[in-house]
Design a protein around this motif. Structure first.
Motif, PDB file in Angstrom:
ATOM      1  N   VAL A 228       0.864  -1.195   0.000  1.00 33.85           N
ATOM      2  CA  VAL A 228       0.000   0.000   0.000  1.00 33.85           C
ATOM      3  C   VAL A 228       0.894   1.235   0.000  1.00 33.85           C
ATOM      4  N   LEU A 229       0.526   2.230  -0.823  1.00 31.38           N
ATOM      5  CA  LEU A 229       1.293   3.475  -0.840  1.00 31.38           C
ATOM      6  C   LEU A 229       1.266   4.112   0.552  1.00 31.38           C
ATOM      7  N   ALA A 230       2.397   4.649   0.976  1.00 32.04           N
ATOM      8  CA  ALA A 230       2.479   5.255   2.307  1.00 32.04           C
ATOM      9  C   ALA A 230       1.448   6.363   2.468  1.00 32.04           C
ATOM     10  N   GLY A 231       1.201   7.128   1.405  1.00 39.26           N
ATOM     11  CA  GLY A 231       0.235   8.219   1.467  1.00 39.26           C
ATOM     12  C   GLY A 231      -1.190   7.762   1.686  1.00 39.26           C
ATOM     13  N   GLU A 232      -1.457   6.469   1.476  1.00 39.35           N
ATOM     14  CA  GLU A 232      -2.815   5.937   1.639  1.00 39.35           C
ATOM     15  C   GLU A 232      -3.006   5.244   2.987  1.00 39.35           C
ATOM     16  N   LEU A 233      -1.944   5.142   3.773  1.00 40.48           N
ATOM     17  CA  LEU A 233      -2.056   4.521   5.098  1.00 40.48           C
ATOM     18  C   LEU A 233      -2.687   5.491   6.089  1.00 40.48           C
ATOM     19  N   SER A 234      -3.386   4.963   7.097  1.00 41.52           N
ATOM     20  CA  SER A 234      -3.928   5.800   8.162  1.00 41.52           C
ATOM     21  C   SER A 234      -2.787   6.308   9.036  1.00 41.52           C
ATOM     22  N   GLY A 235      -3.100   7.269   9.911  1.00 41.72           N
ATOM     23  CA  GLY A 235      -2.070   7.879  10.750  1.00 41.72           C
ATOM     24  C   GLY A 235      -1.301   6.881  11.586  1.00 41.72           C
ATOM     25  N   GLY A 236      -2.010   5.933  12.204  1.00 36.89           N
ATOM     26  CA  GLY A 236      -1.347   4.960  13.052  1.00 36.89           C
ATOM     27  C   GLY A 236      -0.399   4.059  12.284  1.00 36.89           C
ATOM     28  N   TRP A 237      -0.802   3.592  11.105  1.00 37.77           N
ATOM     29  CA  TRP A 237       0.066   2.743  10.291  1.00 37.77           C
ATOM     30  C   TRP A 237       1.247   3.532   9.748  1.00 37.77           C
ATOM     31  N   LYS A 238       1.034   4.803   9.426  1.00 34.31           N
ATOM     32  CA  LYS A 238       2.148   5.647   8.972  1.00 34.31           C
ATOM     33  C   LYS A 238       3.213   5.768  10.057  1.00 34.31           C
ATOM     34  N   GLN A 239       2.762   5.956  11.301  1.00 36.43           N
ATOM     35  CA  GLN A 239       3.722   6.107  12.396  1.00 36.43           C
ATOM     36  C   GLN A 239       4.518   4.815  12.604  1.00 36.43           C
ATOM     37  N   ARG A 240       3.871   3.674  12.480  1.00 33.17           N
ATOM     38  CA  ARG A 240       4.591   2.405  12.619  1.00 33.17           C
ATOM     39  C   ARG A 240       5.619   2.251  11.501  1.00 33.17           C
ATOM     40  N   LEU A 241       5.234   2.659  10.302  1.00 30.92           N
ATOM     41  CA  LEU A 241       6.160   2.589   9.177  1.00 30.92           C
ATOM     42  C   LEU A 241       7.335   3.536   9.398  1.00 30.92           C
ATOM     43  N   ALA A 242       7.053   4.760   9.842  1.00 29.84           N
ATOM     44  CA  ALA A 242       8.116   5.729  10.088  1.00 29.84           C
ATOM     45  C   ALA A 242       9.071   5.225  11.164  1.00 29.84           C
ATOM     46  N   LEU A 243       8.530   4.599  12.205  1.00 28.07           N
ATOM     47  CA  LEU A 243       9.379   4.036  13.245  1.00 28.07           C
ATOM     48  C   LEU A 243      10.276   2.944  12.669  1.00 28.07           C
ATOM     49  N   GLY A 244       9.702   2.088  11.813  1.00 24.41           N
ATOM     50  CA  GLY A 244      10.491   1.032  11.187  1.00 24.41           C
ATOM     51  C   GLY A 244      11.644   1.589  10.372  1.00 24.41           C
ATOM     52  N   CYS A 245      11.395   2.664   9.633  1.00 20.78           N
ATOM     53  CA  CYS A 245      12.458   3.286   8.832  1.00 20.78           C
ATOM     54  C   CYS A 245      13.544   3.886   9.722  1.00 20.78           C
ATOM     55  N   ALA A 246      13.183   4.296  10.936  1.00 21.02           N
ATOM     56  CA  ALA A 246      14.155   4.900  11.854  1.00 21.02           C
ATOM     57  C   ALA A 246      15.003   3.857  12.567  1.00 21.02           C
ATOM     58  N   VAL A 247      14.495   2.631  12.708  1.00 24.70           N
ATOM     59  CA  VAL A 247      15.208   1.627  13.518  1.00 24.70           C
ATOM     60  C   VAL A 247      15.670   0.423  12.705  1.00 24.70           C
ATOM     61  N   LEU A 248      15.503   0.485  11.392  1.00 28.50           N
ATOM     62  CA  LEU A 248      15.802  -0.672  10.549  1.00 28.50           C
ATOM     63  C   LEU A 248      17.261  -1.120  10.693  1.00 28.50           C
ATOM     64  N   HIS A 249      18.167  -0.187  10.926  1.00 28.90           N
ATOM     65  CA  HIS A 249      19.602  -0.487  10.987  1.00 28.90           C
ATOM     66  C   HIS A 249      20.064  -0.844  12.401  1.00 28.90           C
ATOM     67  N   HIS A 250      19.109  -1.125  13.299  1.00 32.02           N
ATOM     68  CA  HIS A 250      19.406  -1.516  14.681  1.00 32.02           C
ATOM     69  C   HIS A 250      20.288  -0.488  15.392  1.00 32.02           C
ATOM     70  N   PRO A 251      19.800   0.745  15.505  1.00 26.78           N
ATOM     71  CA  PRO A 251      20.594   1.775  16.182  1.00 26.78           C
ATOM     72  C   PRO A 251      20.684   1.502  17.678  1.00 26.78           C
ATOM     73  N   GLN A 252      21.714   2.078  18.319  1.00 25.24           N
ATOM     74  CA  GLN A 252      21.882   1.920  19.760  1.00 25.24           C
ATOM     75  C   GLN A 252      20.952   2.849  20.534  1.00 25.24           C
ATOM     76  N   MET A 253      20.495   3.905  19.857  1.00 20.97           N
ATOM     77  CA  MET A 253      19.613   4.870  20.501  1.00 20.97           C
ATOM     78  C   MET A 253      18.630   5.408  19.487  1.00 20.97           C
ATOM     79  N   VAL A 254      17.393   5.661  19.941  1.00 18.62           N
ATOM     80  CA  VAL A 254      16.346   6.180  19.065  1.00 18.62           C
ATOM     81  C   VAL A 254      15.779   7.467  19.648  1.00 18.62           C
ATOM     82  N   PHE A 255      15.673   8.491  18.804  1.00 22.76           N
ATOM     83  CA  PHE A 255      15.055   9.756  19.178  1.00 22.76           C
ATOM     84  C   PHE A 255      13.707   9.854  18.474  1.00 22.76           C
ATOM     85  N   LEU A 256      12.653   9.996  19.252  1.00 31.30           N
ATOM     86  CA  LEU A 256      11.296  10.055  18.717  1.00 31.30           C
ATOM     87  C   LEU A 256      10.682  11.395  19.096  1.00 31.30           C
TER      88      LEU A 256
END
Length: 324
Positions: free
Chosen positions: A134-162
Motif C-alpha cells: 500500500v502506498l504510504a500516502g494511503e495509510l492511516s495515521g497509526g500505520w504511517k507512524q509504525r512505518l516511520a518508526l520502522g524506517c528509523a530503527v531498521l539499521h538496529h541503532p543503539q539509541m532512538v530519538f522520537l
C-alpha cells in the motif's frame, strides 16, 4: 561507545535564534537502555533539543555527547549510531510501505538482501503484513507512524530519538505504538521521546518537564507527582462546573482550580482547613456538590502548578494533553 552507563550527557546545552532563547542551559543524563521523556507544550524547546542531540542543529553554547560522541564535533558519528523519527511524517507518499523500508535500508548502507530481510521482519513485527504494498500516502495515521518508526530503527541503532511520534494518532494506535517502544527498551535500545500527552509521559522511566526552554522538573513520573506538588488537591464533582469554577477562582484558599475530566481539581494549602470553606462558599451560591474529597495529584496537576510557579507566561498550562 558511551561510557559510565550514560547514552546522553548534556551540559548547559543552549540554542538561541536571534534574540530568542529556544533552549536554555539544559543539564541532564540519559542512562543506557532507558525510556527518557520530554514533556511540555508546543514551543517549549523539545524538538530543538532533539535536533541538537541528533547532530542536525549546532548548539549555540554548552555541549552534549551522544553514545560517547560530541554532537558539535562529531555529528556524523552520532548520526550513524542513532535512529531519528521527526515530528512530521517524512516518508515518501508515492512509495509503498515496503519500498520506503527498502529505500532507508539503502541509505543506511545495508545490502539489498539484508534490507529485504529486515524490512520483512519489521512488517511482521509492526503488524503491517497485508499493507506492505500500500502506498504510504494511503495509510492511516497509526500505520504511517509504525512505518516511520520502522524506517528509523531498521539499521538496529543503539539509541532512538522520537519527536512527538504519536501526534495526531488515535488513542488505540498510540497505545500500540508505545508497546513497540517498550519492546525496544527491553532489548537494550535507549529511547528519548518527546510528548505533550500526559498518559504517554507516565510510560517513561525518567521524565523531564520542559517549559520556556528550561527544565522545571525531572525524575521518575511517580516521584514528580509525589514531591513536586506543594499543598494538597481536592476533587469536586458537580453538575454546575461553570458556576463552581466562578466561585472557586475568587476564594483566597484556592491556589488553582481547573477542569479535570468530569470533575474540578482545586489546589489548596491544607485540605482539612479549606474543604469546609469551599463547601460553604459553593452552597452559598447554590452550587450542588455531589462529592468533594482529597485526591492524589495527577501528572497534569503537577505540570500546571510547576508552570504557574515558573517565570514564563501561564497560558500554556491549559495544558499539554488535557482532554475534557
Amino acid at each position: 561507545m558511551a561510557e559510565g552507563g550514560a547514552a546522553v550527557r548534556a551540559r548547559d546545552l543552549t540554542r538561541i535564534f536571534g534574540t530568542f532563547v529556544a533552549v536554555d542551559h539544559l543539564n541532564f543524563e540519559i542512562p543506557l537502555g532507558a525510556v527518557w521523556g520530554f514533556l511540555g507544550p508546543n514551543g517549549a524547546g523539545k524538538s530543538t533539543t532533539i535536533r541538537m542531540l541528533c547532530g542536525i542543529l549546532s548548539p549555540s553554547s554548552g555541549e552534549a555527547e551522544v553514545l560517547g560522541y560530541d554532537v558539535a564535533r562529531d555529528p556524523e558519528q552520532v548520526k550513524l549510531r542513532i535512529g531519528y523519527m521527526s515530528q512530521r511524517f517524512s516518508l515518501y507518499n508515492d512509495l509503498t510501505a515496503e519500498e520506503n523500508l527498502m529505500f532507508y535500508a539503502g541509505v543506511y548502507g545495508l545490502s539489498r538482501a539484508e534490507g529485504r530481510e529486515l524490512a520483512s521482519q519489521w512488517i511482521a513485527r509492526a503488524g503491517l503484513r497485508g499493507r506492505e504494498r500500500v502506498l504510504a500516502g494511503e495509510l492511516s495515521g497509526g500505520w504511517k507512524q509504525r512505518l516511520a518508526l520502522g524506517c528509523a530503527v531498521l539499521h538496529h541503532p543503539q539509541m532512538v530519538f522520537l519527536d512527538e511520534p504519536t501526534s495526531g494518532v488515535d488513542p488505540v494506535s498510540r497505545r500500540e505504538f508505545w508497546d513497540l517502544i517498550g519492546q525496544f527498551a527491553e532489548s537494550g535500545v535507549t529511547v528519548m521521546v518527546t510528548t505533550h500527552y500526559m498518559d504517554e509521559a507516565e510510560h517513561c522511566d525518567t521524565l523531564a518537564i520542559i517549559f520556556g526552554g528550561r527544565i522545571i522538573a525531572m525524575g521518575p513520573p511517580e516521584e514528580i507527582k509525589r514531591e513536586k506538588m506543594s499543598g494538597e488537591l481536592l476533587e469536586i464533582a458537580t453538575p454546575q462546573y461553570a458556576e463552581a469554577l466562578d466561585v472557586l477562582t475568587t476564594l483566597p484558599e484556592v491556589r488553582e482550580a481547573a477542569l479535570f475530566g468530569r470533575a474540578i481539581h482545586v489546589a489548596v494549602a491544607d485540605s482539612r482547613t479549606a474543604l469546609p470553606l469551599l463547601r460553604q462558599a459553593l452552597a452559598n451560591r447554590g452550587v450542588t456538590v455531589d462529592r468533594i474529597a482529597p485526591v492524589p495529584p495527577s501528572l497534569e496537576d503537577v505540570f500546571v502548578e510547576l508552570v504557574e510557579r515558573s517565570d514564563g507566561p501561564a497560558e500554556p498550562a491549559a495544558s499539554p494533553g488535557r482532554r475534557p
